[in-house]
Design a protein around this motif. Structure first.
Motif, mmCIF file in Angstrom:
data_model
loop_
_atom_site.group_PDB
_atom_site.id
_atom_site.type_symbol
_atom_site.label_atom_id
_atom_site.label_comp_id
_atom_site.label_asym_id
_atom_site.label_seq_id
_atom_site.Cartn_x
_atom_site.Cartn_y
_atom_site.Cartn_z
ATOM 1 N N ALA A 89 9.882 -4.060 4.125
ATOM 2 C CA ALA A 89 9.363 -5.376 4.516
ATOM 3 C C ALA A 89 8.326 -5.258 5.628
ATOM 4 O O ALA A 89 7.418 -6.069 5.730
ATOM 5 C CB ALA A 89 10.518 -6.269 4.965
ATOM 6 N N ILE A 90 8.439 -4.250 6.440
ATOM 7 C CA ILE A 90 7.514 -4.064 7.554
ATOM 8 C C ILE A 90 6.116 -3.701 7.052
ATOM 9 O O ILE A 90 5.115 -4.147 7.590
ATOM 10 C CB ILE A 90 8.031 -2.956 8.502
ATOM 11 N N PHE A 91 6.052 -2.901 5.995
ATOM 12 C CA PHE A 91 4.771 -2.366 5.554
ATOM 13 C C PHE A 91 4.211 -3.027 4.296
ATOM 14 O O PHE A 91 3.196 -2.597 3.779
ATOM 15 C CB PHE A 91 4.901 -0.860 5.306
ATOM 16 N N ARG A 92 4.836 -4.080 3.780
ATOM 17 C CA ARG A 92 4.383 -4.708 2.534
ATOM 18 C C ARG A 92 2.964 -5.243 2.611
ATOM 19 O O ARG A 92 2.281 -5.325 1.620
ATOM 20 C CB ARG A 92 5.308 -5.869 2.148
ATOM 21 N N GLU A 93 2.531 -5.618 3.785
ATOM 22 C CA GLU A 93 1.206 -6.214 3.933
ATOM 23 C C GLU A 93 0.092 -5.167 3.935
ATOM 24 O O GLU A 93 -1.068 -5.520 3.832
ATOM 25 C CB GLU A 93 1.140 -7.043 5.222
ATOM 26 N N ARG A 94 0.401 -3.921 4.043
ATOM 27 C CA ARG A 94 -0.623 -2.882 4.082
ATOM 28 C C ARG A 94 -1.191 -2.622 2.692
ATOM 29 O O ARG A 94 -0.461 -2.543 1.710
ATOM 30 C CB ARG A 94 -0.045 -1.597 4.652
ATOM 31 N N LEU A 95 -2.491 -2.477 2.625
ATOM 32 C CA LEU A 95 -3.193 -2.254 1.365
ATOM 33 C C LEU A 95 -2.698 -0.981 0.676
ATOM 34 O O LEU A 95 -2.495 -0.952 -0.529
ATOM 35 C CB LEU A 95 -4.705 -2.189 1.615
ATOM 36 N N VAL A 96 -2.498 0.058 1.459
ATOM 37 C CA VAL A 96 -2.049 1.338 0.885
ATOM 38 C C VAL A 96 -0.691 1.192 0.207
ATOM 39 O O VAL A 96 -0.461 1.764 -0.855
ATOM 40 C CB VAL A 96 -2.032 2.408 1.998
ATOM 41 N N ILE A 97 0.200 0.408 0.786
ATOM 42 C CA ILE A 97 1.530 0.199 0.198
ATOM 43 C C ILE A 97 1.403 -0.545 -1.121
ATOM 44 O O ILE A 97 2.076 -0.226 -2.103
ATOM 45 C CB ILE A 97 2.453 -0.571 1.172
ATOM 46 N N ARG A 98 0.510 -1.525 -1.177
ATOM 47 C CA ARG A 98 0.323 -2.262 -2.429
ATOM 48 C C ARG A 98 -0.239 -1.349 -3.517
ATOM 49 O O ARG A 98 0.192 -1.403 -4.670
ATOM 50 C CB ARG A 98 -0.565 -3.477 -2.199
ATOM 51 N N ILE A 99 -1.196 -0.510 -3.166
ATOM 52 C CA ILE A 99 -1.774 0.407 -4.154
ATOM 53 C C ILE A 99 -0.726 1.409 -4.626
ATOM 54 O O ILE A 99 -0.566 1.637 -5.826
ATOM 55 C CB ILE A 99 -3.015 1.121 -3.578
ATOM 56 N N LEU A 100 0.009 2.001 -3.694
ATOM 57 C CA LEU A 100 1.054 2.957 -4.069
ATOM 58 C C LEU A 100 2.175 2.283 -4.862
ATOM 59 O O LEU A 100 2.726 2.890 -5.787
ATOM 60 C CB LEU A 100 1.613 3.653 -2.831
ATOM 61 N N SER A 101 2.486 1.043 -4.527
ATOM 62 C CA SER A 101 3.503 0.303 -5.284
ATOM 63 C C SER A 101 3.043 0.081 -6.717
ATOM 64 O O SER A 101 3.823 0.197 -7.659
ATOM 65 C CB SER A 101 3.787 -1.051 -4.623
ATOM 66 N N GLY A 102 1.772 -0.233 -6.888
ATOM 67 C CA GLY A 102 1.223 -0.408 -8.232
ATOM 68 C C GLY A 102 1.255 0.879 -9.026
ATOM 69 O O GLY A 102 1.595 0.880 -10.215
ATOM 70 N N LEU A 103 0.930 1.981 -8.378
ATOM 71 C CA LEU A 103 0.961 3.279 -9.053
ATOM 72 C C LEU A 103 2.389 3.648 -9.434
ATOM 73 O O LEU A 103 2.661 4.029 -10.583
ATOM 74 C CB LEU A 103 0.356 4.352 -8.146
ATOM 75 N N LEU A 104 3.310 3.511 -8.500
ATOM 76 C CA LEU A 104 4.717 3.824 -8.764
ATOM 77 C C LEU A 104 5.282 2.935 -9.864
ATOM 78 O O LEU A 104 5.948 3.422 -10.791
ATOM 79 C CB LEU A 104 5.528 3.665 -7.476
ATOM 80 N N ASN A 141 -3.813 -0.104 -12.928
ATOM 81 C CA ASN A 141 -2.981 -1.182 -12.392
ATOM 82 C C ASN A 141 -2.833 -1.083 -10.877
ATOM 83 O O ASN A 141 -2.757 -2.101 -10.194
ATOM 84 C CB ASN A 141 -1.621 -1.207 -13.083
ATOM 85 N N ALA A 142 -2.809 0.126 -10.349
ATOM 86 C CA ALA A 142 -2.728 0.306 -8.895
ATOM 87 C C ALA A 142 -3.982 -0.241 -8.212
ATOM 88 O O ALA A 142 -3.901 -0.833 -7.136
ATOM 89 C CB ALA A 142 -2.539 1.789 -8.555
ATOM 90 N N VAL A 143 -5.127 -0.064 -8.848
ATOM 91 C CA VAL A 143 -6.377 -0.587 -8.296
ATOM 92 C C VAL A 143 -6.414 -2.113 -8.397
ATOM 93 O O VAL A 143 -6.916 -2.795 -7.504
ATOM 94 C CB VAL A 143 -7.589 0.050 -9.022
ATOM 95 N N LEU A 144 -5.862 -2.659 -9.472
ATOM 96 C CA LEU A 144 -5.864 -4.114 -9.676
ATOM 97 C C LEU A 144 -4.804 -4.841 -8.848
ATOM 98 O O LEU A 144 -4.950 -6.029 -8.562
ATOM 99 C CB LEU A 144 -5.639 -4.438 -11.158
ATOM 100 N N LEU A 145 -3.735 -4.159 -8.470
ATOM 101 C CA LEU A 145 -2.620 -4.832 -7.797
ATOM 102 C C LEU A 145 -3.017 -5.555 -6.513
ATOM 103 O O LEU A 145 -2.588 -6.693 -6.314
ATOM 104 C CB LEU A 145 -1.464 -3.863 -7.532
ATOM 105 N N PRO A 146 -3.829 -4.973 -5.631
ATOM 106 C CA PRO A 146 -4.184 -5.732 -4.417
ATOM 107 C C PRO A 146 -4.878 -7.068 -4.720
ATOM 108 O O PRO A 146 -4.653 -8.058 -4.025
ATOM 109 C CB PRO A 146 -5.113 -4.786 -3.659
ATOM 110 N N VAL A 147 -5.680 -7.119 -5.768
ATOM 111 C CA VAL A 147 -6.357 -8.361 -6.144
ATOM 112 C C VAL A 147 -5.337 -9.391 -6.641
ATOM 113 O O VAL A 147 -5.343 -10.553 -6.210
ATOM 114 C CB VAL A 147 -7.429 -8.084 -7.227
ATOM 115 N N VAL A 148 -4.446 -8.962 -7.529
ATOM 116 C CA VAL A 148 -3.421 -9.862 -8.055
ATOM 117 C C VAL A 148 -2.476 -10.297 -6.932
ATOM 118 O O VAL A 148 -2.068 -11.464 -6.880
ATOM 119 C CB VAL A 148 -2.651 -9.191 -9.218
ATOM 120 N N TYR A 149 -2.169 -9.392 -6.022
ATOM 121 C CA TYR A 149 -1.301 -9.710 -4.887
ATOM 122 C C TYR A 149 -1.891 -10.847 -4.052
ATOM 123 O O TYR A 149 -1.183 -11.788 -3.683
ATOM 124 C CB TYR A 149 -1.104 -8.457 -4.027
#
Length: 166
Positions: A89-104, A141-149
């Motif tokens: 929850a602490i790091f959800r707002e970071r762009l890198v976490i969103r990209i890595l979450s999309g990749l995972l 999808n990892a690249v697109l996730l920050p936009v959808v987020y």
């Protein structure tokens, strides 16, 4: 979020996923709109809400797509669960976490779906499918996730603001 809004919205996303999304491929990779929406909501609303979205969205994909019934739902559930565990929850707002979450999420979704297809007797070429379909789709999808987020975050704030205005 309200279930009466979520179910039809995820039905529309599922319909777009099965009809239009394949035409928005890039270098052979295709976007998974349902996965992007579910993972975005998992990051925004938390793991429990994300799992509900994954179940509903996956069932819509199963109804509208060609995979065995329940396969997309299970793959989305596992992808959402893994992301909810890995994205603090602490790091959800970071762009890198969103990209890595999309990749995972893309990797988990693709591997679970491939495994379920293999279990149902469909011919699968693991290495070819992994490197020519699953990995490119996961990267796309990892690249697109920050936009959808960002879109999902804006929608959630708008819906929340309307709740207080009533």
């Amino acid at each position: 979020m309200n279930l009466y809004l979520v179910a039809p919205a995820l039905a529309l996303i599922g319909l777009l996923q099965t009809t239009l999304a394949p035409y928005f491929g890039l270098l052979g990779a295709k976007p998974n709109l349902q996965l992007l929406v579910v993972i975005s909501w998992t990051l925004i609303g938390g793991g429990q809400e994300g799992l509900w979205w994954a179940l509903i969205g996956g069932l819509w994909l199963d109804l509208l797509g060609g995979a065995p019934f329940g396969a997309s739902a299970l793959a989305l559930l596992l992808a959402s669960y893994v992301v909810s565990l890995s994205a603090s929850a602490i790091f959800r707002e970071r762009l890198v976490i969103r990209i890595l979450s999309g990749l995972l999420a893309g990797l988990v979704y693709g591997l679970v779906l491939l495994g379920l297809l293999a279990l149902t007797g469909r011919p699968t070429l693991w290495s070819v499918t992994l490197f020519k379909v699953i990995v490119p789709d996961a990267i796309y999808n990892a690249v697109l996730l920050p936009v959808v987020y960002v879109i999902m975050l804006a929608l959630s704030r708008r819906v929340a603001a309307r709740r207080f205005d009533l």
